[in-house]
Design an enzyme around this catalytic site. Structure first.
Site, PDB file in Angstrom:
ATOM      1  N   SER A 146       1.451  -3.535   3.167  1.00  0.00           N
ATOM      2  CA  SER A 146       1.658  -4.163   1.861  1.00  0.00           C
ATOM      3  C   SER A 146       3.102  -3.963   1.434  1.00  0.00           C
ATOM      4  O   SER A 146       3.756  -2.991   1.841  1.00  0.00           O
ATOM      5  CB  SER A 146       0.724  -3.531   0.818  1.00  0.00           C
ATOM      6  OG  SER A 146       1.058  -3.940  -0.492  1.00  0.00           O
ATOM      7  N   TYR A 159      -2.787   4.026  -3.110  1.00  0.00           N
ATOM      8  CA  TYR A 159      -2.720   2.844  -2.241  1.00  0.00           C
ATOM      9  C   TYR A 159      -1.306   2.649  -1.712  1.00  0.00           C
ATOM     10  O   TYR A 159      -1.095   2.432  -0.516  1.00  0.00           O
ATOM     11  CB  TYR A 159      -3.166   1.620  -3.033  1.00  0.00           C
ATOM     12  CG  TYR A 159      -3.050   0.313  -2.293  1.00  0.00           C
ATOM     13  CD1 TYR A 159      -4.004  -0.049  -1.346  1.00  0.00           C
ATOM     14  CD2 TYR A 159      -1.988  -0.563  -2.542  1.00  0.00           C
ATOM     15  CE1 TYR A 159      -3.900  -1.257  -0.664  1.00  0.00           C
ATOM     16  CE2 TYR A 159      -1.886  -1.769  -1.872  1.00  0.00           C
ATOM     17  CZ  TYR A 159      -2.842  -2.106  -0.928  1.00  0.00           C
ATOM     18  OH  TYR A 159      -2.732  -3.303  -0.244  1.00  0.00           O
TER      19      TYR A 159
END
Length: 270
Positions: A146, A159
């Site tokens: 990401s 995350y």
């Protein structure tokens, strides 16, 4: 290194029961005629996808139901995927997030994020590298990371940290490979409109989210062309370059204000 040729080849996709994984499965089957091994926790969703793909695209699909936060289950997915010695590629997409204050994240939930996003991915990658690092064996792995792994994202601290690990791990391991026909790609999208972001906490951020079909298309392009690092979306790529010239604290501070605003509005609506 030549591009992957996916027609009638077997490709593993984890996290295939919804979101980006499901959409990549549809495009790999429909546009590239790849046979698929689809893995996730939800058997009903996987079996529905299998029936859809076999009917609409004429490809072969195998289902593996597994909880990839459990190391033994991650090992089993790879063992079953390589059992026939015909695996050509793998897209390790499964991942979970938490959007909120890190201090409010229960420890068992943090451990689940860590086990799914890091431990499971590393276990599977280790086994896949051993499989592909053989003379004449052609194939590729794509790790779905990401943009949150490039720049720390407040209110998604856990995350963001796991994705930073995956980016560094994939890039480093890419340069350890000895088989010239084998590669590792890191795919790093920004926010995507999926089941994971379909809740009120993301309401103020939804204008930034990329449609899942576009993200999947660019992800498959990165996979086939064996990119080293790939960020989908022109604006994301330009922004990624531009942000390298700004202080990390400044970027993180700006993100903090935007994310906190979205969280506060969600809380007010509850």
């Amino acid at each position: 290194m030549k591009n992957l040729a996916l027609n009638n080849q077997w490709v593993l996709i984890t996290g295939a029961s919804s979101g980006l994984g499901q959409e990549m499965a549809r495009q790999l089957a429909g546009l590239h005629k790849a046979n698929l091994i689809i893995a996730a926790r939800r058997a009903d969703k996987l079996n529905e996808l299998k029936a859809e793909l076999e009917k609409n695209s004429g490809v072969r699909v195998k289902v593996i139901v597994a909880d990839l936060s459990i190391p033994q289950e991650a090992d089993r997915v790879i063992a079953e995927s390589i059992a026939d010695d015909n695996l050509y590629g793998a897209i390790l997409n499964a991942g979970v997030t938490y959007f909120g204050r890190h201090t409010q994240l229960p420890w068992d939930s943090f451990e689940s994020i860590l086990k799914t996003n890091v431990v499971g991915v590393v276990r599977m990658t280790n086994n896949l590298v051993k499989y592909f690092e053989q003379p004449g064996k052609e194939g590729s792995i794509m790790l779905v990371s990401s943009m949150a792994g490039f720049f720390p994202v407040p209110y998604q601290a856990a995350y963001s940290a796991t994705k930073a690990f995956i980016t560094a791990f994939g890039n480093a391991l890419h340069n350890e490979l000895t088989n010239p026909k084998f590669s590792i790609t890191v795919f790093a999208p920004g926010g995507i409109a999926t089941e994971m972001t379909d809740n009120s906490k993301f309401n103020e951020l939804k204008g930034w989210l990329m449609p899942v079909s576009e993200a999947a298309k660019e992800g498959i392009h990165a996979f086939i062309t064996r990119k080293y690092n790939y960020v989908p979306g022109l604006l994301n790529r330009v922004g990624n370059v531009f942000m390298n010239f700004l202080p990390s604290k400044f970027i993180s501070g700006k993100m903090s204000k935007v994310y906190l605003k979205s969280l506060n509005k969600s809380a007010q609506q509850e």
